[in-house]
Design an enzyme around this catalytic site. Sequence first.
Site, PDB file in Angstrom:
ATOM      1  CG  HIS A  99     -24.768   5.160 -60.303  1.00 18.89           C
ATOM      2  ND1 HIS A  99     -24.250   4.021 -59.731  1.00 18.89           N
ATOM      3  CD2 HIS A  99     -24.671   6.128 -59.357  1.00 18.89           C
ATOM      4  CE1 HIS A  99     -23.874   4.283 -58.487  1.00 18.89           C
ATOM      5  NE2 HIS A  99     -24.121   5.553 -58.236  1.00 18.89           N
TER       6      HIS A  99
HETATM    7  C1  BDR Z   1     -29.110   6.327 -59.085  1.00 17.44           C
HETATM    8  O1  BDR Z   1     -29.729   7.162 -58.107  1.00 17.44           O
HETATM    9  C2  BDR Z   1     -29.445   8.497 -58.353  1.00 17.44           C
HETATM   10  O2  BDR Z   1     -28.974   9.101 -57.205  1.00 17.44           O
HETATM   11  C3  BDR Z   1     -28.463   8.557 -59.495  1.00 17.44           C
HETATM   12  O3  BDR Z   1     -28.748   9.647 -60.350  1.00 17.44           O
HETATM   13  C4  BDR Z   1     -28.667   7.242 -60.201  1.00 17.44           C
HETATM   14  O4  BDR Z   1     -29.686   7.318 -61.170  1.00 17.44           O
HETATM   15  C5  BDR Z   1     -28.000   5.563 -58.413  1.00 17.44           C
HETATM   16  O5  BDR Z   1     -28.513   4.836 -57.354  1.00 17.44           O
END
Ligand code: BDR
Length: 326
Positions: free
Chosen positions: A247
């Site tokens: 992400h």
């Molecule tokens: C987001 O939540 C975290 O677990 C990841 O680093 C990312 O920023 C994805 O939902």
Amino acid sequence: MIRLVLDCDPGTDDAFAIMLAALHPATELMAVSTVNGNVALPHTTENALRVLDHIGAQVPVFAGADRPLVRADLPIPRDVLNADNPKFQVAELALPPSRTPVQDVPAVRMLIDTFLDPANADVALVAIGPLTNVALALEQEPRLAERIPRLVLMGGAHVGGNVTSTAEFNLWADPEAARAVFTAGLREIVVLPLDATHSAPLTWADCDAFADLGTPAGEAAAMFLRHRIAQDQTPDGLKAEPSAPVHDPLCVAYLIRPDVITSGGAFPVTVETTGELTLGQLIVDTRPWSKAPVTATVAFSAAVEVFREVLMEAFAHDLGTGPTPP
Ligand code: BDR
Ligand code: CA
């Protein structure tokens, strides 16, 4: 040169974002701030330092909030939250312990000082964890809303969620902070939600390509991506091949190559803070006739080819030896 400050909670995908921002020739990573999120603050801070030491980047790291704005902890305890996949979030990234110390200035102070400084009028703020530090900085220094030229954040989902059926982790982990940020009157907010990040997953072939670069960043990226693909819980039948979304670096990729985003729009946007089943939900008002003020640009899809290209450009760099020839 695109200058940025990165507020993060590493996290393997945050580690990708740090490496991308520190190594890409088009970006200058000025500072990293850490926040309670994927793991507790001492670990997110140590992990940010580990990543920067691993790639040999000299970027100051500032520790921020160790709990959400008004809640004692995440809406449900971390061990309950991660009970169905305890191996996904490891407390410490599998890199050597950090050698560089954390700065003794708190992250919120650093954010305020950085963005009040007229010399930094071009600096983007990229937030890829819960928005606690950003909300605290805006609360303590409301002029920041005018001073931060743009906030690019990973958070929310227009359709669906990951931590609950309606909410994405970063907004859910501190919904009050997220609501405060969306209502602070910032000049420009760009949101990269799950809709965009899930549309550009990376694959085993990408692991091999990163490893083949033979650089510290390439090797770390390959290791983190292998872990993410191995732990991804999407049923195989729903994926064309083994893959996982990564992400956070999409926000940095967007600064470098805005064409990585292939659809989206500007909408009235806020965050649910009270719903029984919708806590932390990103609320995007897509009604064309809505009279609510537009507050953010929201991305709905991304181009994985562009994403991959930007990551490869960055991870080819070894700060010890310069770029590795293709
Ligand atoms: C987001 O939540 C975290 O677990 C990841 O680093 C990312 O920023 C994805 O939902
Ligand atoms: Ca994150």
